[in-house]
Design a protein around this motif. Structure first.
Motif, PDB file in Angstrom:
ATOM      1  N   GLU A 184      11.127  15.528  -7.987  1.00 21.78           N
ATOM      2  CA  GLU A 184      10.037  16.122  -7.700  1.00 21.78           C
ATOM      3  C   GLU A 184       9.187  15.105  -6.784  1.00 21.78           C
ATOM      4  OE1 GLU A 184       6.283  18.301  -9.960  1.00 21.78           O
ATOM      5  OE2 GLU A 184       7.494  16.653 -11.047  1.00 21.78           O
ATOM      6  N   ALA A 185       9.266  13.858  -7.127  1.00 19.18           N
ATOM      7  CA  ALA A 185       7.929  12.924  -6.553  1.00 19.18           C
ATOM      8  C   ALA A 185       8.334  11.504  -7.057  1.00 19.18           C
ATOM      9  CB  ALA A 185       6.614  13.260  -6.823  1.00 19.18           C
ATOM     10  N   LEU A 186       7.532  10.664  -6.274  1.00 19.74           N
ATOM     11  CA  LEU A 186       7.513   9.405  -6.820  1.00 19.74           C
ATOM     12  C   LEU A 186       6.153   9.286  -7.666  1.00 19.74           C
ATOM     13  CD1 LEU A 186       7.384   5.949  -4.560  1.00 19.74           C
ATOM     14  CD2 LEU A 186       5.707   6.475  -6.178  1.00 19.74           C
ATOM     15  N   LYS A 187       6.317   8.620  -8.926  1.00 16.76           N
ATOM     16  CA  LYS A 187       5.129   8.886  -9.768  1.00 16.76           C
ATOM     17  C   LYS A 187       4.705   7.586 -10.361  1.00 16.76           C
ATOM     18  CE  LYS A 187       7.152  13.467 -10.888  1.00 16.76           C
ATOM     19  NZ  LYS A 187       7.648  14.366 -12.187  1.00 16.76           N
ATOM     20  N   TYR A 188       3.435   7.521 -10.624  1.00 20.90           N
ATOM     21  CA  TYR A 188       2.809   6.261 -11.410  1.00 20.90           C
ATOM     22  C   TYR A 188       1.771   6.758 -12.016  1.00 20.90           C
ATOM     23  CZ  TYR A 188      -0.271   5.811  -7.597  1.00 20.90           C
ATOM     24  OH  TYR A 188      -1.135   6.103  -6.438  1.00 20.90           O
ATOM     25  N   ILE A 189       1.371   5.529 -13.095  1.00 20.38           N
ATOM     26  CA  ILE A 189       0.101   5.793 -13.586  1.00 20.38           C
ATOM     27  C   ILE A 189      -1.086   4.890 -13.195  1.00 20.38           C
ATOM     28  CG2 ILE A 189      -1.415   5.715 -15.962  1.00 20.38           C
ATOM     29  CD1 ILE A 189       1.411   6.035 -17.367  1.00 20.38           C
ATOM     30  N   ASP A 190      -2.037   5.622 -12.671  1.00 23.29           N
ATOM     31  CA  ASP A 190      -3.162   4.837 -12.094  1.00 23.29           C
ATOM     32  C   ASP A 190      -4.116   4.341 -13.202  1.00 23.29           C
ATOM     33  OD1 ASP A 190      -5.060   4.729  -9.333  1.00 23.29           O
ATOM     34  OD2 ASP A 190      -6.217   4.942 -11.209  1.00 23.29           O
ATOM     35  N   TYR A 191      -4.311   2.865 -13.164  1.00 21.54           N
ATOM     36  CA  TYR A 191      -4.960   2.223 -14.310  1.00 21.54           C
ATOM     37  C   TYR A 191      -6.524   1.773 -13.454  1.00 21.54           C
ATOM     38  CZ  TYR A 191      -1.684   2.471 -17.764  1.00 21.54           C
ATOM     39  OH  TYR A 191      -0.785   3.155 -18.979  1.00 21.54           O
ATOM     40  N   ASP A 192      -7.133   2.572 -12.886  1.00 19.93           N
ATOM     41  CA  ASP A 192      -8.718   2.605 -12.568  1.00 19.93           C
ATOM     42  C   ASP A 192      -8.882   1.448 -11.499  1.00 19.93           C
ATOM     43  OD1 ASP A 192      -8.462   4.547 -14.409  1.00 19.93           O
ATOM     44  OD2 ASP A 192      -8.563   2.765 -15.957  1.00 19.93           O
ATOM     45  N   LEU A 193      -8.412   0.197 -11.884  1.00 19.13           N
ATOM     46  CA  LEU A 193      -9.107  -0.969 -11.076  1.00 19.13           C
ATOM     47  C   LEU A 193      -8.280  -0.969  -9.629  1.00 19.13           C
ATOM     48  CD1 LEU A 193      -8.579  -3.890 -13.728  1.00 19.13           C
ATOM     49  CD2 LEU A 193     -10.511  -3.091 -13.032  1.00 19.13           C
ATOM     50  N   ASP A 194      -8.925  -1.322  -8.528  1.00 21.73           N
ATOM     51  CA  ASP A 194      -8.522  -1.346  -7.317  1.00 21.73           C
ATOM     52  C   ASP A 194      -9.169  -2.721  -6.666  1.00 21.73           C
ATOM     53  OD1 ASP A 194      -7.581   1.369  -7.375  1.00 21.73           O
ATOM     54  OD2 ASP A 194      -9.648   1.941  -7.360  1.00 21.73           O
ATOM     55  N   VAL A 195      -8.254  -3.282  -5.799  1.00 21.91           N
ATOM     56  CA  VAL A 195      -8.732  -4.387  -5.152  1.00 21.91           C
ATOM     57  C   VAL A 195      -8.694  -3.965  -3.587  1.00 21.91           C
ATOM     58  CG1 VAL A 195      -8.167  -6.835  -4.302  1.00 21.91           C
ATOM     59  CG2 VAL A 195      -7.637  -6.057  -6.706  1.00 21.91           C
ATOM     60  N   LYS A 196      -9.813  -4.223  -2.941  1.00 21.78           N
ATOM     61  CA  LYS A 196     -10.015  -3.724  -1.479  1.00 21.78           C
ATOM     62  C   LYS A 196      -9.988  -5.097  -0.750  1.00 21.78           C
ATOM     63  CE  LYS A 196     -12.299  -0.882   1.652  1.00 21.78           C
ATOM     64  NZ  LYS A 196     -13.524   0.151   1.841  1.00 21.78           N
ATOM     65  N   VAL A 197      -9.137  -4.992   0.489  1.00 23.19           N
ATOM     66  CA  VAL A 197      -9.158  -6.145   1.278  1.00 23.19           C
ATOM     67  C   VAL A 197      -9.694  -5.769   2.795  1.00 23.19           C
ATOM     68  CG1 VAL A 197      -7.926  -8.289   2.391  1.00 23.19           C
ATOM     69  CG2 VAL A 197      -7.403  -7.272  -0.257  1.00 23.19           C
ATOM     70  N   PHE A 198     -10.809  -6.479   3.376  1.00 20.30           N
ATOM     71  CA  PHE A 198     -11.234  -6.000   4.525  1.00 20.30           C
ATOM     72  C   PHE A 198     -10.490  -6.980   5.829  1.00 20.30           C
ATOM     73  CE2 PHE A 198     -14.398  -5.059   1.652  1.00 20.30           C
ATOM     74  CZ  PHE A 198     -14.886  -3.745   1.913  1.00 20.30           C
ATOM     75  N   PRO A 199     -10.425  -6.378   6.870  1.00 17.34           N
ATOM     76  CA  PRO A 199      -9.758  -7.263   7.864  1.00 17.34           C
ATOM     77  C   PRO A 199     -10.345  -8.589   8.175  1.00 17.34           C
ATOM     78  CG  PRO A 199     -10.618  -4.978   8.727  1.00 17.34           C
ATOM     79  CD  PRO A 199     -11.218  -5.145   7.316  1.00 17.34           C
ATOM     80  N   ASP A 200     -11.466  -8.971   7.529  1.00 10.32           N
ATOM     81  CA  ASP A 200     -11.759 -10.393   7.862  1.00 10.32           C
ATOM     82  C   ASP A 200     -11.693 -11.183   6.671  1.00 10.32           C
ATOM     83  OD1 ASP A 200     -13.491  -9.671   5.787  1.00 10.32           O
ATOM     84  OD2 ASP A 200     -15.434  -9.877   6.609  1.00 10.32           O
ATOM     85  N   GLY A 201     -10.789 -10.624   5.570  1.00 13.01           N
ATOM     86  CA  GLY A 201     -10.022 -11.455   4.522  1.00 13.01           C
ATOM     87  C   GLY A 201     -10.869 -11.217   3.064  1.00 13.01           C
ATOM     88  N   GLU A 202     -12.132 -10.585   3.363  1.00 13.00           N
ATOM     89  CA  GLU A 202     -13.171 -10.439   1.988  1.00 13.00           C
ATOM     90  C   GLU A 202     -12.387  -9.476   1.058  1.00 13.00           C
ATOM     91  OE1 GLU A 202     -17.303  -8.333   0.954  1.00 13.00           O
ATOM     92  OE2 GLU A 202     -16.742  -8.423   2.972  1.00 13.00           O
ATOM     93  N   LYS A 203     -12.566  -9.978  -0.270  1.00  8.03           N
ATOM     94  CA  LYS A 203     -11.692  -9.199  -1.200  1.00  8.03           C
ATOM     95  C   LYS A 203     -12.963  -8.758  -2.076  1.00  8.03           C
ATOM     96  CE  LYS A 203      -9.288 -12.854  -2.688  1.00  8.03           C
ATOM     97  NZ  LYS A 203      -9.598 -13.802  -1.149  1.00  8.03           N
ATOM     98  N   ARG A 204     -12.759  -7.398  -2.663  1.00 12.57           N
ATOM     99  CA  ARG A 204     -13.598  -7.091  -3.721  1.00 12.57           C
ATOM    100  C   ARG A 204     -12.707  -6.092  -4.742  1.00 12.57           C
ATOM    101  NH1 ARG A 204     -18.415  -3.913  -0.048  1.00 12.57           N
ATOM    102  NH2 ARG A 204     -18.722  -5.604   0.945  1.00 12.57           N
ATOM    103  N   LEU A 205     -13.012  -6.624  -6.152  1.00 10.96           N
ATOM    104  CA  LEU A 205     -12.416  -5.784  -7.186  1.00 10.96           C
ATOM    105  C   LEU A 205     -13.370  -4.739  -7.412  1.00 10.96           C
ATOM    106  CD1 LEU A 205     -10.335  -5.827  -9.616  1.00 10.96           C
ATOM    107  CD2 LEU A 205     -11.955  -7.232 -10.858  1.00 10.96           C
ATOM    108  N   LEU A 206     -12.739  -3.485  -7.363  1.00 10.47           N
ATOM    109  CA  LEU A 206     -13.588  -2.394  -7.631  1.00 10.47           C
ATOM    110  C   LEU A 206     -13.408  -1.437  -8.965  1.00 10.47           C
ATOM    111  CD1 LEU A 206     -12.998  -0.742  -4.111  1.00 10.47           C
ATOM    112  CD2 LEU A 206     -14.816  -2.496  -4.807  1.00 10.47           C
TER     113      LEU A 206
END
Length: 266
Positions: A184-206
């Motif tokens: 049917e699909a590729l499946k996973y459980i999302d655990y809310d936390l995200d890390v965003k990385v910007f082109p200049d290398g800045e990181k943010r935990l969301l």
């Protein structure tokens, strides 16, 4: 000699199929059927995983099974072993799959309809989304704007989306369970936390507040919390050292492969 004058027989078919035809054994008797046993070869058995044996009971009453019906059955069985082999092998380069993310309580969170597969291995899958239809849990739909290389792994508790934009590559990393893949699909459980990385290398935990809320509501537990926080550290290490998907060479390689597959399909 079988029931109704039919002789028990054995046929070697294509695709490693052996077909036995004859009366059922005592343990397998159901009414008064003839028995067709479909057994892939040892190699096929391994490829087909749990689908290594298929039995078809034909209740033919007093008249027996006519030859045309028998050949229809053999053709059906041959087509099924081909289908099951493909399913066990999984998607290949250039195939499109659906991706589904769920929440810890089992509810569907988000669906990506068509992701092109670029590479599969024993533990990982690399794909690409490009103007892919996304459906949210509330039914809202939207389409991705730019090509994005996606990376999933069967051991790491995160997946990575590398979004290729005019101003450089941005990353969106989901803390999530290792993926599973079925027909049917590729499946996973999302655990809310995200890390965003910007082109200049800045990181943010969301979404830390969201994680704390759902963790209490759905009782993630200490072990899940420990695993996720350890994987945040692993993810940050990959980012800092430009490992895997965080390497520009990696993004260039798989984006180029995607373009080659597009040209080949046109």
């Amino acid at each position: 000699m079988g029931n109704h004058g039919f002789i028990s027989a054995q046929w070697k078919l294509g695709h490693g199929i052996t077909l036995f035809w004859g009366p059922p054994t005592r343990d397998e008797a159901v009414g008064d059927p003839f028995f067709l046993q479909f057994t892939p070869s040892p190699t096929k058995t391994q490829e087909l995983s749990n689908a290594n044996r298929l039995k078809v009971f034909i209740n033919n009453g007093e008249s027996g099974i006519i030859l045309s019906e028998f050949f229809m059955i053999t053709r059906y069985l041959e087509s099924r072993v081909i289908d099951m082999t493909r399913e066990a092998r999984g998607p290949k380069e250039g195939d499109f799959i659906t991706i589904k993310s769920y929440k810890h309580d089992g509810s569907l969170h988000r669906t990506w309809r068509d992701t092109m597969v670029l590479k599969t291995s024993e533990n990982a899958l690399i794909g690409v989304n490009d103007h892919t239809l996304v459906t949210e849990d509330d039914g809202r739909r939207w389409v991705t704007r730019e090509p994005a290389i996606v990376y999933f792994h069967k051991h790491y508790w995160f997946n990575i989306v590398a979004m290729i934009r005019d101003n450089g590559v941005s990353y969106y990393c989901n803390l999530a369970s290792p993926y599973v893949l079925d027909k049917e699909a590729l499946k996973y459980i999302d655990y809310d936390l995200d890390v965003k990385v910007f082109p200049d290398g800045e990181k943010r935990l969301l979404d830390v507040d969201e994680y704390e809320d759902f963790s209490q509501r759905w009782h993630y537990g200490e072990e899940t919390d420990r695993i996720l926080k350890a994987n945040v550290l692993t993810l940050v290490d990959w980012i800092n050292h430009h490992k895997g998907p965080f390497s520009q060479a990696y993004v260039d390689l798989w984006y180029q492969r995607y373009q080659e597959l597009l040209r080949r399909s046109h």
